[in-house]
Design an enzyme around this catalytic site. Structure first.
Site, PDB file in Angstrom:
ATOM      1  N   ASP A  98       0.857  -1.186   0.000  1.00  0.00           N
ATOM      2  CA  ASP A  98       0.000   0.000   0.000  1.00  0.00           C
ATOM      3  C   ASP A  98       0.889   1.230   0.000  1.00  0.00           C
ATOM      4  OD1 ASP A  98      -2.079   1.840   0.309  1.00  0.00           O
ATOM      5  OD2 ASP A  98      -2.108   1.625   2.487  1.00  0.00           O
ATOM      6  N   ASP A 100       0.607   5.208   0.121  1.00  0.00           N
ATOM      7  CA  ASP A 100      -0.361   6.256   0.430  1.00  0.00           C
ATOM      8  C   ASP A 100       0.390   7.525   0.774  1.00  0.00           C
ATOM      9  OD1 ASP A 100      -2.296   7.922   1.989  1.00  0.00           O
ATOM     10  OD2 ASP A 100      -3.586   6.176   1.736  1.00  0.00           O
ATOM     11  N   ASP A 312       3.588   1.130   3.233  1.00  0.00           N
ATOM     12  CA  ASP A 312       2.989   1.035   4.563  1.00  0.00           C
ATOM     13  C   ASP A 312       3.264  -0.365   5.119  1.00  0.00           C
ATOM     14  OD1 ASP A 312       1.460   1.083   6.831  1.00  0.00           O
ATOM     15  OD2 ASP A 312      -0.315   1.925   5.876  1.00  0.00           O
TER      16      ASP A 312
END
Length: 414
Positions: A98, A100, A312
């Protein structure tokens, strides 16, 4: 969010789901699904432990319920609808990354700039997945999250049973955490046409040594080679010699003679090419192994910012993670959770390519001034009542800065 606004969003999402192309996961009956519904707003209550036995069942549910957020498990379970996690019987899980903007240091506040920055991180991660780990393009699924980043799904059988600790090690690798630069530089006996000469010195008691870069053609070694050559070229192009290589000059064994040799290498036809293609670092410079390792350690922060991928870690390490379903809508933006071919990433523009609603005028009441770039337009919203295209209305309402329609005694914005 008032009731009328909730109903507006739900109707728009339902119209989308009527003909949506949803990226249903493989092994559908083994996946847990979870939802957040507009009927629960303003509370974000997650309804989970649901499973579907067929694609038709899943698609009918999405159209009928028109959820604000749609997730499925990255894990495969024998009993995905069991209410307790320890009763689901975990069978394996995709490897997930992930990216972000929330987790990037010094991310810009402007949405478009933020998305551009996180795309660069995604491109760096993709390089690791293809080059360092050797996954095929068919084993990598890339998805724009619909919000501030990207998801990578690795669906190779090789990763399905990896535990959390192994997945953390992968995060450590792509981020460059605890990278020991000294192990990339090695002194070896000079033999043949590799170092500063072409003679063979085997059998001699005092063999001349040369410095080489380990793994110069792949992985972190390749990235170090790129960083070193870029640095040498950039420094050698400065106007004044005294301003060149300030980082190296701080080392006690680097003097004017060493600097002159580095400048000559950077300006030669083959010097930098030999670093990239042969890992050659001897340059007839004494103690170059020590000097090179020192430079990389001093430059570690800049080097890792340029080449490491910021992912992440908790998401990757979680073997029972829920993640957004490709083809669904993100209830915090109204944008599409869009699956991409790897070749599409570089040119992908989320603020245009992930916008699914049309131009129909919609009246909204904005609670504060707001600006955003959508579909190639700079939209500047003033506080109060105004008409905007439907795609902008959905976005602004999902972001919580507007309500649908207008309130009594609220003046229109001209």
């Amino acid at each position: 969010m008032d009731k009328r606004t909730t109903q507006f969003l739900k109707s728009r999402f339902q119209s989308y789901y009527k003909n949506a192309e949803i990226g249903l996961p493989d092994h559908l009956p083994n996946r847990e699904w979870a939802f957040i519904f507009y009927d629960d707003m303003p509370e974000k209550m997650m309804h989970r432990h649901k499973s579907f036995g067929s694609p038709g069942e899943a698609l009918d549910y999405l159209y009928g319920m028109a959820p604000a957020h749609v997730y499925n498990s990255t894990a495969y379970y024998e009993y995905p609808d069991a209410k307790k996690m320890n009763e689901k019987n975990w069978l394996g899980a995709e490897l997930i990354f992930d990216l972000d903007a929330d987790h990037l240091p010094n991310a810009p506040r402007n949405y478009a700039d933020m998305l551009e920055l996180v795309k660069k991180e995604a491109l760096k991660l993709l390089d690791f997945l293809l080059d360092d780990f050797g996954f095929s393009e068919q084993e990598i699924q890339l998805v724009f999250s619909g919000g501030r980043g990207y998801h990578f799904h690795i669906v190779s059988p090789k990763v399905l049973t990896l535990g959390s600790s192994e997945r953390r090690e992968i995060v450590n690798y792509v981020s460059g955490r605890d990278l020991e630069f000294k192990y990339f530089f090695r002194e070896v006996a000079m033999d043949g046409d590799f170092g500063t000469g072409s003679k063979t010195f085997k059998g001699m008691k005092n063999v001349p040594m040369k410095c080489t870069l380990v793994g110069y053609d792949s992985g972190w070694g390749r990235r170090i080679a790129l960083y070193l050559t870029d640095y040498m070229k950039r420094e050698s192009e400065k106007k004044y010699k005294k301003d060149m290589f300030p980082e190296l000059r701080r080392h006690e064994k680097v003097g004017d003679t060493t600097i002159k040799k580095l400048i000559n290498i950077a300006n030669s036809e083959t010097g930098l090419k030999d670093i990239l293609e042969k890992g050659r670092l001897d340059f007839d410079v004494r103690n170059f192994k020590e000097i090179a390792a020192y430079f990389m350690q001093e430059s570690a922060e800049d080097f890792l910012h340029r080449f490491g991928a910021s992912v992440d870690e908790p998401v990757t390490a979680d073997i029972k993670r829920l993640i957004r379903v490709p083809g669904s809508l993100h209830g915090g933006s109204g944008m599409l959770v869009k699956k991409l071919a790897l070749s599409e990433l570089e040119e992908f523009d989320p603020l245009n390519d992930a916008v699914v609603f049309g131009e129909r005028p919609v009246k909204i009441t904005a609670s504060k001034p707001f600006s955003v770039q959508l579909k190639g337009k700079d939209l500047r919203i003033e506080e109060g009542i105004q008409e905007v295209p439907e795609y902008a209305a959905v976005y602004l309402i999902c972001r919580g800065v507007a309500e649908y329609g207008h309130r009594r005694n609220q003046p229109d914005t001209v």
